[in-house]
Design a protein around this motif. Structure first.
Motif, mmCIF file in Angstrom:
data_model
loop_
_atom_site.group_PDB
_atom_site.id
_atom_site.type_symbol
_atom_site.label_atom_id
_atom_site.label_comp_id
_atom_site.label_asym_id
_atom_site.label_seq_id
_atom_site.Cartn_x
_atom_site.Cartn_y
_atom_site.Cartn_z
ATOM 1 N N ASP A 80 5.937 8.694 -7.562
ATOM 2 C CA ASP A 80 6.927 7.981 -8.377
ATOM 3 C C ASP A 80 7.149 6.765 -8.715
ATOM 4 O O ASP A 80 7.829 6.160 -9.332
ATOM 5 C CB ASP A 80 8.185 8.798 -7.967
ATOM 6 C CG ASP A 80 8.400 10.388 -8.129
ATOM 7 O OD1 ASP A 80 7.607 10.727 -9.000
ATOM 8 O OD2 ASP A 80 8.993 11.049 -7.266
ATOM 9 N N LEU A 81 6.350 5.815 -7.805
ATOM 10 C CA LEU A 81 6.709 4.381 -7.716
ATOM 11 C C LEU A 81 5.342 3.652 -8.205
ATOM 12 O O LEU A 81 5.416 2.403 -8.052
ATOM 13 C CB LEU A 81 6.959 3.929 -6.248
ATOM 14 C CG LEU A 81 8.202 4.665 -5.638
ATOM 15 C CD1 LEU A 81 8.247 4.032 -4.355
ATOM 16 C CD2 LEU A 81 9.329 4.127 -6.277
ATOM 17 N N ARG A 82 4.390 4.463 -8.810
ATOM 18 C CA ARG A 82 3.197 3.772 -9.166
ATOM 19 C C ARG A 82 3.384 2.675 -10.282
ATOM 20 O O ARG A 82 4.230 2.827 -11.248
ATOM 21 C CB ARG A 82 2.520 4.758 -9.901
ATOM 22 C CG ARG A 82 0.820 4.555 -10.212
ATOM 23 C CD ARG A 82 0.041 5.650 -10.145
ATOM 24 N NE ARG A 82 -0.193 6.354 -9.059
ATOM 25 C CZ ARG A 82 -0.321 7.687 -8.947
ATOM 26 N NH1 ARG A 82 -0.580 8.376 -9.958
ATOM 27 N NH2 ARG A 82 -0.222 8.283 -7.751
ATOM 28 N N GLY A 83 3.110 1.548 -9.774
ATOM 29 C CA GLY A 83 2.970 0.236 -10.856
ATOM 30 C C GLY A 83 4.309 -0.590 -10.608
ATOM 31 O O GLY A 83 4.688 -1.597 -11.199
ATOM 32 N N GLN B 50 0.806 -1.393 -0.009
ATOM 33 C CA GLN B 50 0.201 0.004 0.310
ATOM 34 C C GLN B 50 0.891 1.074 -0.011
ATOM 35 O O GLN B 50 0.446 2.262 -0.823
ATOM 36 C CB GLN B 50 -0.688 0.025 1.430
ATOM 37 C CG GLN B 50 -1.855 1.214 1.267
ATOM 38 C CD GLN B 50 -2.650 1.297 0.120
ATOM 39 O OE1 GLN B 50 -3.564 0.366 -0.251
ATOM 40 N NE2 GLN B 50 -2.815 2.229 -0.716
ATOM 41 N N ARG B 51 1.787 1.254 0.823
ATOM 42 C CA ARG B 51 2.876 2.304 0.853
ATOM 43 C C ARG B 51 3.515 2.531 -0.511
ATOM 44 O O ARG B 51 3.715 3.851 -0.889
ATOM 45 C CB ARG B 51 4.148 2.149 1.994
ATOM 46 C CG ARG B 51 3.246 2.250 3.395
ATOM 47 C CD ARG B 51 4.264 1.727 4.537
ATOM 48 N NE ARG B 51 5.589 2.551 4.286
ATOM 49 C CZ ARG B 51 6.492 1.873 5.004
ATOM 50 N NH1 ARG B 51 6.484 0.908 5.469
ATOM 51 N NH2 ARG B 51 7.820 2.641 4.820
ATOM 52 N N LEU B 52 3.876 1.643 -1.354
ATOM 53 C CA LEU B 52 4.488 1.470 -2.532
ATOM 54 C C LEU B 52 3.478 2.428 -3.613
ATOM 55 O O LEU B 52 3.802 3.291 -4.159
ATOM 56 C CB LEU B 52 4.781 0.421 -3.288
ATOM 57 C CG LEU B 52 6.291 -0.126 -2.650
ATOM 58 C CD1 LEU B 52 6.126 -1.849 -3.206
ATOM 59 C CD2 LEU B 52 7.141 0.611 -3.130
ATOM 60 N N GLU B 53 2.178 1.976 -3.334
ATOM 61 C CA GLU B 53 1.319 2.798 -4.560
ATOM 62 C C GLU B 53 0.954 4.042 -3.855
ATOM 63 O O GLU B 53 0.489 4.821 -4.954
ATOM 64 C CB GLU B 53 0.065 1.821 -4.332
ATOM 65 C CG GLU B 53 0.170 0.375 -4.797
ATOM 66 C CD GLU B 53 -1.303 -0.049 -5.244
ATOM 67 O OE1 GLU B 53 -2.278 0.376 -4.993
ATOM 68 O OE2 GLU B 53 -1.271 -1.547 -5.598
ATOM 69 N N ASP B 54 1.017 4.470 -2.598
ATOM 70 C CA ASP B 54 0.990 5.708 -2.342
ATOM 71 C C ASP B 54 2.040 6.763 -2.861
ATOM 72 O O ASP B 54 1.604 7.872 -2.594
ATOM 73 C CB ASP B 54 0.699 5.900 -1.031
ATOM 74 C CG ASP B 54 -0.500 4.982 -0.215
ATOM 75 O OD1 ASP B 54 -1.584 4.964 -1.056
ATOM 76 O OD2 ASP B 54 -0.666 4.857 0.962
ATOM 77 N N VAL C 207 15.073 8.154 -7.832
ATOM 78 C CA VAL C 207 13.818 7.892 -7.469
ATOM 79 C C VAL C 207 13.913 6.438 -6.410
ATOM 80 O O VAL C 207 13.588 6.304 -5.450
ATOM 81 C CB VAL C 207 12.648 7.794 -8.521
ATOM 82 C CG1 VAL C 207 11.430 7.017 -7.700
ATOM 83 C CG2 VAL C 207 12.430 9.016 -8.920
ATOM 84 N N ILE C 208 14.819 5.418 -7.323
ATOM 85 C CA ILE C 208 15.035 4.263 -6.737
ATOM 86 C C ILE C 208 15.854 4.263 -5.566
ATOM 87 O O ILE C 208 15.432 3.708 -4.202
ATOM 88 C CB ILE C 208 15.638 3.347 -7.740
ATOM 89 C CG1 ILE C 208 14.552 3.089 -8.825
ATOM 90 C CG2 ILE C 208 15.897 2.000 -7.070
ATOM 91 C CD1 ILE C 208 15.226 2.213 -9.966
ATOM 92 N N GLN C 209 16.658 5.272 -5.537
ATOM 93 C CA GLN C 209 17.758 5.316 -4.490
ATOM 94 C C GLN C 209 17.140 6.183 -3.249
ATOM 95 O O GLN C 209 17.157 5.492 -2.098
ATOM 96 C CB GLN C 209 18.907 6.331 -4.685
ATOM 97 C CG GLN C 209 20.131 6.498 -3.968
ATOM 98 C CD GLN C 209 20.736 5.243 -3.826
ATOM 99 O OE1 GLN C 209 20.839 4.412 -4.500
ATOM 100 N NE2 GLN C 209 21.263 5.108 -2.296
ATOM 101 N N LYS C 210 16.119 6.985 -3.582
ATOM 102 C CA LYS C 210 15.427 7.769 -2.382
ATOM 103 C C LYS C 210 14.507 6.787 -1.561
ATOM 104 O O LYS C 210 14.446 6.674 -0.627
ATOM 105 C CB LYS C 210 14.523 8.902 -3.013
ATOM 106 C CG LYS C 210 13.626 9.748 -2.176
ATOM 107 C CD LYS C 210 13.001 10.780 -2.682
ATOM 108 C CE LYS C 210 11.984 11.499 -1.861
ATOM 109 N NZ LYS C 210 11.033 12.644 -2.435
ATOM 110 N N ILE D 232 11.384 -0.387 -0.924
ATOM 111 C CA ILE D 232 11.515 -1.561 -2.182
ATOM 112 C C ILE D 232 12.086 -2.463 -1.529
ATOM 113 O O ILE D 232 11.680 -3.601 -1.633
ATOM 114 C CB ILE D 232 12.230 -0.980 -3.208
ATOM 115 C CG1 ILE D 232 11.692 0.191 -4.007
ATOM 116 C CG2 ILE D 232 12.475 -2.038 -4.293
ATOM 117 C CD1 ILE D 232 12.478 0.861 -5.181
ATOM 118 N N ARG D 233 13.167 -2.640 -0.667
ATOM 119 C CA ARG D 233 13.680 -3.523 0.209
ATOM 120 C C ARG D 233 12.764 -4.165 0.956
ATOM 121 O O ARG D 233 12.518 -5.673 1.025
ATOM 122 C CB ARG D 233 14.983 -3.237 0.858
ATOM 123 C CG ARG D 233 16.432 -2.887 -0.027
ATOM 124 C CD ARG D 233 17.096 -2.364 1.038
ATOM 125 N NE ARG D 233 18.590 -2.054 0.287
ATOM 126 C CZ ARG D 233 19.505 -2.784 0.277
ATOM 127 N NH1 ARG D 233 19.498 -4.144 0.676
ATOM 128 N NH2 ARG D 233 20.713 -2.201 -0.400
#
Length: 234
Positions: free
Chosen positions: A164-167, A157-161, A216-219, A224-225
Motif C-alpha cells: 500500500d506504500l509503494r513509491g 526497505q520496510r516502506l517498500e515492502d 493507509v497513512i494512519q495505519k 513514515i515518521r
C-alpha cells in the motif's frame, strides 16, 4: 527478412554534462543575485545552497564508485526531474536579477519587489520563488544522501515492502523538502524529534494529495515518521 535493428540505449537520470551546466548556471545566478540583493539576503543564501548541492551532484556523478550510479530506475528519474526543475527555477531567478541589475542606479529601489512579473506575463511572489529554490535544493540533497549512504536504510526497505506504500519514499522526501523550505529554521527534523503534530498533519495532507489513502497513512504513520527521522540522520 528484415535486418535486426540495433538496440538503442536510453539514458535515464542526470549526466555529468547536465550537472556541469547546472553548476555554471547556478554560479552565474548567484553572482547576479549577490549584486541585486546583497550577500546575506534570503534569496542569495538559498541560491548559494543550491550551488553547493549541485557541486556535490557533479562530484558524485564523476565518481564511478558513487551510489548514484547504482540507484534504482525511479530514483534516477527523480534526479532527472529535479535537475530539470532546478534549471527552470534558476533561469527564472537569473532573469529577474539580471533585469534588476541592468536598471540604472537612480531607478533602483534598493530591494527587489515582493511580487515579480515574469517574461510570460505571470506574476509570482518573491517569497514563493525563494521557497522553490530551497525546496529543490533540499530535495536534491536528500536524494543524494539516500543514494550515497553506505548502506540501504532499514526503514526505506520496510516502506517498500508494504504494497500500500509503494513509491511513497520519494513522496515523503519531496514533502519533507517542502516543509523544510517553509520552516523558520530550515528543517523539520527538530520538530519531528519534538513530536510536532502540526508537521505530521502537513506531511499527511501532502501524501493524501499524492493519492495515498488516509486510512493507509494512519495505519503506517509510525513507519513514515521513522523514515523522516532516518532521512535526517543521513
Amino acid at each position: 527478412m528484415l535486418a535486426r535493428q540495433p538496440e538503442v540505449e536510453i539514458t535515464v537520470g542526470c549526466s555529468v554534462n547536465d550537472a556541469e551546466r547546472l553548476v555554471i548556471l547556478s554560479r552565474s545566478t548567484l553572482d547576479k543575485t549577490r549584486r541585486a540583493c546583497g550577500e546575506y539576503d534570503e534569496l542569495t543564501c538559498e541560491v548559494a545552497s543550491m550551488l553547493k548541492v549541485l557541486r556535490r551532484l557533479r562530484k558524485e556523478l564523476k565518481d564511478s564508485r558513487s551510489g548514484v550510479h547504482r540507484a534504482s530506475f525511479a530514483r534516477k528519474m527523480e534526479f532527472e526531474k529535479l535537475s530539470y526543475r532546478c534549471e527552470r527555477i534558476l533561469t527564472v531567478v537569473d532573469s529577474i536579477v539580471t533585469k534588476y541589475n541592468e536598471r540604472s542606479a537612480h531607478r533602483r529601489s534598493g530591494k527587489l519587489m515582493a511580487r515579480i512579473t515574469l517574461g510570460d506575463g505571470t506574476t509570482k511572489d518573491l517569497t514563493d520563488i525563494t521557497q522553490q529554490v530551497s525546496t529543490l535544493a533540499t530535495a536534491m540533497l536528500i536524494n543524494l544522501n539516500v543514494c550515497c549512504s553506505e548502506s540501504r536504510g532499514n526503514i526505506e526497505q520496510r516502506l517498500e515492502d508494504v504494497s500500500d506504500l509503494r513509491g511513497i519514499g520519494l513522496k515523503v522526501e519531496w514533502a519533507t523538502a517542502n516543509l523544510a523550505a517553509k520552516a523558520s529554521d530550515g528543517t523539520v527534523w527538530t520538530s519531528y524529534e519534538d513530536d510536532d503534530e502540526k508537521v505530521w498533519r502537513s506531511l499527511r495532507r501532502s501524501l493524501i494529495d499524492d493519492g495515498y489513502g488516509s486510512s493507509v497513512i494512519q495505519k503506517h504513520q509510525q513507519l513514515i515518521r521513522e523514515y523522516v527521522a532516518e532521512l535526517g540522520n543521513r
